[in-house]
Design a protein around this motif. Structure first.
Motif, PDB file in Angstrom:
ATOM      1  N   GLN A  92      -0.931 -31.875   3.486  1.00  0.00           N
ATOM      2  CA  GLN A  92      -1.172 -33.202   2.751  1.00  0.00           C
ATOM      3  C   GLN A  92      -0.683 -34.481   3.626  1.00  0.00           C
ATOM      4  N   GLN A  93       0.350 -34.315   4.509  1.00  0.00           N
ATOM      5  CA  GLN A  93       1.059 -35.343   5.213  1.00  0.00           C
ATOM      6  C   GLN A  93       0.611 -35.484   6.579  1.00  0.00           C
ATOM      7  N   VAL A  94       0.057 -34.340   7.363  1.00  0.00           N
ATOM      8  CA  VAL A  94      -0.099 -34.495   8.656  1.00  0.00           C
ATOM      9  C   VAL A  94      -1.266 -35.098   9.163  1.00  0.00           C
ATOM     10  N   ASP A  95      -1.575 -35.553  10.197  1.00  0.00           N
ATOM     11  CA  ASP A  95      -2.677 -36.302  10.794  1.00  0.00           C
ATOM     12  C   ASP A  95      -3.887 -35.304  10.973  1.00  0.00           C
ATOM     13  N   PHE A  96      -3.471 -34.118  11.561  1.00  0.00           N
ATOM     14  CA  PHE A  96      -4.745 -32.925  11.566  1.00  0.00           C
ATOM     15  C   PHE A  96      -4.122 -31.613  11.018  1.00  0.00           C
ATOM     16  N   THR A  97      -4.903 -30.905  10.261  1.00  0.00           N
ATOM     17  CA  THR A  97      -4.986 -29.585   9.994  1.00  0.00           C
ATOM     18  C   THR A  97      -5.891 -28.660  10.962  1.00  0.00           C
ATOM     19  N   LEU A  98      -4.908 -27.782  11.561  1.00  0.00           N
ATOM     20  CA  LEU A  98      -5.882 -26.997  12.780  1.00  0.00           C
ATOM     21  C   LEU A  98      -6.775 -25.998  12.200  1.00  0.00           C
ATOM     22  N   SER A  99      -7.692 -25.525  12.851  1.00  0.00           N
ATOM     23  CA  SER A  99      -8.617 -24.480  12.305  1.00  0.00           C
ATOM     24  C   SER A  99      -8.085 -23.158  12.523  1.00  0.00           C
ATOM     25  N   HIS A 100      -7.197 -23.068  13.608  1.00  0.00           N
ATOM     26  CA  HIS A 100      -6.303 -21.803  13.716  1.00  0.00           C
ATOM     27  C   HIS A 100      -5.168 -21.759  12.839  1.00  0.00           C
ATOM     28  N   ASN A 101      -4.871 -20.493  12.643  1.00  0.00           N
ATOM     29  CA  ASN A 101      -3.457 -20.055  12.107  1.00  0.00           C
ATOM     30  C   ASN A 101      -2.378 -20.133  12.971  1.00  0.00           C
ATOM     31  N   SER A 102      -1.439 -19.973  12.575  1.00  0.00           N
ATOM     32  CA  SER A 102      -0.176 -19.825  13.421  1.00  0.00           C
ATOM     33  C   SER A 102      -0.008 -18.295  13.753  1.00  0.00           C
ATOM     34  N   ALA A 103       0.423 -18.260  14.973  1.00  0.00           N
ATOM     35  CA  ALA A 103       0.320 -17.117  15.800  1.00  0.00           C
ATOM     36  C   ALA A 103      -1.202 -16.482  15.890  1.00  0.00           C
ATOM     37  N   ASP A 104      -2.078 -17.314  15.805  1.00  0.00           N
ATOM     38  CA  ASP A 104      -3.628 -17.054  16.128  1.00  0.00           C
ATOM     39  C   ASP A 104      -4.131 -17.966  16.695  1.00  0.00           C
ATOM     40  N   GLY A 105      -3.741 -18.700  17.779  1.00  0.00           N
ATOM     41  CA  GLY A 105      -4.323 -19.950  18.402  1.00  0.00           C
ATOM     42  C   GLY A 105      -3.921 -21.251  18.092  1.00  0.00           C
ATOM     43  N   ALA A 106      -3.052 -21.387  16.950  1.00  0.00           N
ATOM     44  CA  ALA A 106      -2.929 -22.923  16.643  1.00  0.00           C
ATOM     45  C   ALA A 106      -2.199 -23.562  17.510  1.00  0.00           C
ATOM     46  N   ILE A 107      -1.271 -22.933  18.456  1.00  0.00           N
ATOM     47  CA  ILE A 107      -0.606 -23.927  19.490  1.00  0.00           C
ATOM     48  C   ILE A 107      -1.560 -24.094  20.453  1.00  0.00           C
ATOM     49  N   ARG A 108      -2.424 -23.013  20.784  1.00  0.00           N
ATOM     50  CA  ARG A 108      -3.523 -23.348  21.849  1.00  0.00           C
ATOM     51  C   ARG A 108      -4.524 -24.372  21.628  1.00  0.00           C
ATOM     52  N   GLU A 109      -4.689 -24.453  20.394  1.00  0.00           N
ATOM     53  CA  GLU A 109      -5.506 -25.799  19.912  1.00  0.00           C
ATOM     54  C   GLU A 109      -5.031 -26.871  20.102  1.00  0.00           C
ATOM     55  N   VAL A 110      -3.717 -27.122  19.765  1.00  0.00           N
ATOM     56  CA  VAL A 110      -3.101 -28.196  19.969  1.00  0.00           C
ATOM     57  C   VAL A 110      -2.782 -28.596  21.283  1.00  0.00           C
ATOM     58  N   CYS A 111      -2.588 -27.821  22.257  1.00  0.00           N
ATOM     59  CA  CYS A 111      -2.330 -28.107  23.703  1.00  0.00           C
ATOM     60  C   CYS A 111      -3.963 -28.612  24.088  1.00  0.00           C
ATOM     61  N   GLU A 112      -4.876 -27.803  23.703  1.00  0.00           N
ATOM     62  CA  GLU A 112      -6.245 -28.423  24.370  1.00  0.00           C
ATOM     63  C   GLU A 112      -6.614 -29.844  23.900  1.00  0.00           C
ATOM     64  N   TRP A 113      -5.868 -29.961  22.650  1.00  0.00           N
ATOM     65  CA  TRP A 113      -6.385 -31.583  21.775  1.00  0.00           C
ATOM     66  C   TRP A 113      -5.246 -32.242  22.709  1.00  0.00           C
ATOM     67  N   VAL A 114      -4.157 -32.181  22.848  1.00  0.00           N
ATOM     68  CA  VAL A 114      -3.152 -33.091  23.755  1.00  0.00           C
ATOM     69  C   VAL A 114      -4.046 -33.530  25.085  1.00  0.00           C
ATOM     70  N   MET A 115      -4.286 -32.497  25.870  1.00  0.00           N
ATOM     71  CA  MET A 115      -4.804 -32.702  27.118  1.00  0.00           C
ATOM     72  C   MET A 115      -6.044 -33.539  27.032  1.00  0.00           C
ATOM     73  N   LYS A 116      -6.952 -33.431  26.170  1.00  0.00           N
ATOM     74  CA  LYS A 116      -8.048 -34.439  26.139  1.00  0.00           C
ATOM     75  C   LYS A 116      -7.574 -35.634  25.491  1.00  0.00           C
ATOM     76  N   TYR A 117      -6.626 -35.686  24.729  1.00  0.00           N
ATOM     77  CA  TYR A 117      -6.281 -37.197  24.402  1.00  0.00           C
ATOM     78  C   TYR A 117      -5.369 -37.841  25.250  1.00  0.00           C
ATOM     79  N   ASN A 118      -4.705 -37.081  26.160  1.00  0.00           N
ATOM     80  CA  ASN A 118      -3.801 -37.852  27.253  1.00  0.00           C
ATOM     81  C   ASN A 118      -4.784 -38.230  28.477  1.00  0.00           C
TER      82      ASN A 118
END
Length: 385
Positions: free
Chosen positions: A356-382
């Motif tokens: 309820q408080q975050v900017d984005f809820t990821l489409s992947h679960n933890s230990a199932d690609g959530a961090i990889r999803e964030v990494c790709e988002w950060v690179m596109k954003y940067n």
């Protein structure tokens, strides 16, 4: 001029049992004002309490700063009838009055900021006052018990924009010189300066309804102050972010945690694109330490309970800002950081209060690609920077 703060805490609380240790936006209540004090112009900050659990917490969680000290408060000055002034006097005697300016801070006013504290100190160090207190300007009309108005004419009701209002003490910050305190034995005396704080700080936590109001105010304050810049640091929790929040235990303790190899590759690529990875977890796990060593994450911090103050100190050391941080968390102890960083994320299987408080809820679960999803988002954003 030695400027010292006192935060008096009592173990007993009738309105909200265990109030001072209860988590407000993921942090123990008292840590909000303690954190503000640490990053203010104060030289020392004393947590004065009869609760030895809090003293242990303070000693363990704030070992990164020499400012914070814990001191045991006597039972007689921690009961329901003891005055704050009696606790102040006991504390002052225990430290042999080793201060020039005393600042009294109240844990029940968690909206207090470092700047509010500095403004009170300024009244004494630069404005020639012997003491100061925080107030709120309110435009409320007040009445006497017998039915007569105190501050306006009922036949000439002023418009809000024409009404100067009242200055009301909000109980958050008090400051006094040692000389004035010794003479008066009171938190303020003689030439008193006023420090105006926002109107919402008039709410003190005395009941659960107050608690909910203040927690919402804190969350909105943190999010309103957000700024976004290039992401230079990705900050990650471990359990529920790197892992699926599960752990395998045997007779000898923790045996296994599940990590995702693709997450590790994403973090490696991220570092190659000049984004540092920071891991902060409340757990002290050898398994986690070894995994982070394998991933070559040098900024790994284990056993951190007050993640917000710890991260603020890290930000200061790195000479960066909250705006340069992205953060991934899954549970309540991440809330303060998630509401403050430039960009915040939660795995798909995070707790509902976090999502309820975050900017984005990821489409992947933890230990199932959530961090990889964030990494790709950060690179596109940067890439836009």
């Amino acid at each position: 001029m030695k400027k010292v703060a006192l935060i008096p805490l009592r173990k007993g609380s009738k309105g909200i049992p265990g109030k001072n240790k209860k988590k407000l936006l993921g942090r123990p209540l008292f840590s909000w004002v303690l954190g503000a004090a640490v990053f203010s112009d104060l030289d020392e900050v004393y947590v004065f309490t009869d609760d030895e659990e809090i003293l242990s917490f303070v000693q363990r969680e704030y070992d990164w700063t020499p400012k914070v000290k814990g001191l045991l408060r006597s039972e007689i000055n921690a009961n329901d009838t003891a005055s704050t002034e009696s606790a102040m006097l006991e504390w002052a005697e225990k430290i042999n009055y080793d201060f020039e300016v005393l600042c009294l801070l109240q844990a029940t006013s968690p909206l207090t900021t470092s700047q509010d504290i500095n403004n009170a100190l300024f009244q004494i160090t630069n404005e020639g006052k012997t003491s100061a207190l925080s107030v709120v300007k309110t435009h409320r009309f007040t009445w006497n018990a017998e039915g007569t108005p105190q501050n306006y004419d009922v036949f000439n009701r002023p418009r809000r924009q024409d009404f100067e209002g009242l200055l009301m003490e909000n109980g958050a910050v008090y400051a006094t010189t040692k000389e004035a305190f010794v003479k008066s034995k009171n938190r303020v005396s003689e030439k008193i300066g006023l420090v105006t704080m926002p109107e919402e700080t008039l709410v003190e936590i005395d009941s659960l309804s107050d608690w909910n109001i203040v927690e919402n105010l804190l969350a909105e304050r943190q999010k309103t102050a957000k700024r976004q810049e290039r992401i230079n640091y990705l900050v990650l929790d471990v359990d529920g972010v790197f892992t699926d929040a599960g752990v395998y235990y045997g007779a000898e303790g923790e045996l296994m945690k599940k990590f995702n190899m693709r997450d590790g590759m994403g973090l490696e690529i991220l570092r190659q694109n000049q984004v540092e990875v920071v891991v902060i977890t409340s757990e002290n796990s050898d398994l986690v330490a070894k995994r982070m060593q394998k991933l070559q994450i040098k900024h790994t911090f284990l056993g951190v309970k007050d993640k917000y103050s710890f991260l603020q100190n890290f930000i200061n050391q790195q000479q960066t800002s909250w705006a340069n941080l992205a953060y991934v968390g899954d549970d309540v102890n991440d809330l303060a950081n998630l509401c403050t960083v430039g960009w915040s994320f939660a795995p798909a299987n995070a707790t509902s209060v976090v999502k309820q408080q975050v900017d984005f809820t990821l489409s992947h679960n933890s230990a199932d690609g959530a961090i990889r999803e964030v990494c790709e988002w950060v690179m596109k954003y940067n890439a836009r920077f």
